[in-house]
Design an enzyme around this catalytic site. Sequence first.
Site, PDB file in Angstrom:
ATOM      1  N   ALA A  66       0.845  -1.185   0.000  1.00 30.54           N
ATOM      2  CA  ALA A  66       0.000   0.000   0.000  1.00 30.54           C
ATOM      3  C   ALA A  66       0.884   1.240   0.000  1.00 30.54           C
ATOM      4  CB  ALA A  66      -0.916  -0.007   1.217  1.00 30.54           C
ATOM      5  N   GLY A 112      -0.374  -5.158   0.899  1.00 29.80           N
ATOM      6  CA  GLY A 112      -1.587  -5.114   0.092  1.00 29.80           C
ATOM      7  C   GLY A 112      -1.431  -5.791  -1.254  1.00 29.80           C
ATOM      8  N   GLU A 115      -1.993  -9.390  -0.567  1.00 28.42           N
ATOM      9  CA  GLU A 115      -3.417  -9.528  -0.284  1.00 28.42           C
ATOM     10  C   GLU A 115      -4.237  -9.469  -1.569  1.00 28.42           C
ATOM     11  OE1 GLU A 115      -4.202  -7.771   4.095  1.00 28.42           O
ATOM     12  OE2 GLU A 115      -3.154  -6.397   2.746  1.00 28.42           O
ATOM     13  N   GLU A 135       3.508  -5.913   7.408  1.00 31.36           N
ATOM     14  CA  GLU A 135       2.807  -4.853   8.134  1.00 31.36           C
ATOM     15  C   GLU A 135       3.254  -4.698   9.588  1.00 31.36           C
ATOM     16  OE1 GLU A 135      -0.031  -5.827   4.738  1.00 31.36           O
ATOM     17  OE2 GLU A 135       1.419  -6.877   6.012  1.00 31.36           O
TER      18      GLU A 135
END
Length: 258
Positions: A66, A112, A115, A135
């Site tokens: 992200a 992300g 993911e 993260e």
Amino acid sequence: MNYQNISLQVENKVAKLSINRPKKLNALNRATLQEIHEALTDLKADESVKIIVLTGTGEKAFVAGADIAEFANYSEKEGEDLAAKGQELVFDYIANFPKPVIAAVNGFALGGGLELAMAAHFRIASKNAKLGLPETSLGVIPGYGGTQRLPQLVGKGRAMEMIMTAKMISAEEALQYGLVNHVCELEELDEKVNAVVQKILGNSLQAIEAAIKAINDGYIDGVNGFESEIKAFGEAFGTEDFTEGTTAFLNKQKANFK
């Protein structure tokens, strides 16, 4: 539609949706997530498109994570909203998409990015791919379904270790873990993905849509996946694809699904 953060190519029933922020290693921000959702919504309605391939522009990254600069100063409420909206618009949307979605993982798939790849129905990776959920090294946890989908794919123990250590794993390790289905040389990635796509296109996409739902139902609390399977199995008997497939089989011919 003109996109700023993604590119979209449609050819021979296949849509290639590429995250197109190479200078940011294709990092995800709100605008990119919105564009992905809009593109997928259009592809869902487009009957000429049968399969979606997700990938990243360039050779370095699928999606490197992200865009941290966008949310570094978010409040608790803003952080929760970021995760909720992202899951609704993109990650859960992909996981439950009625058409096959394949992630072609070319390079870094972190945070992300991993993911996003895990939300796809399955993954094919190049040998230069590096996958991980880092993260916890930023003082946060995965927010786009990583704590749920990673254990489903690799098992609870390996997921715990990957998230706690924030380590990256290689494409070969990901293959061993069951996180990706195939690994190939970077220059062979498109060819490998296309070979799998062609196999899928030879089958009933109506039946595949029903199978996607039945498989996903088995992972939803309170939903009996076996019952979903039985219902969908019965409904298949009323379709033209069932008539075509069984007739072709009995006549020793190749089915021509509509």
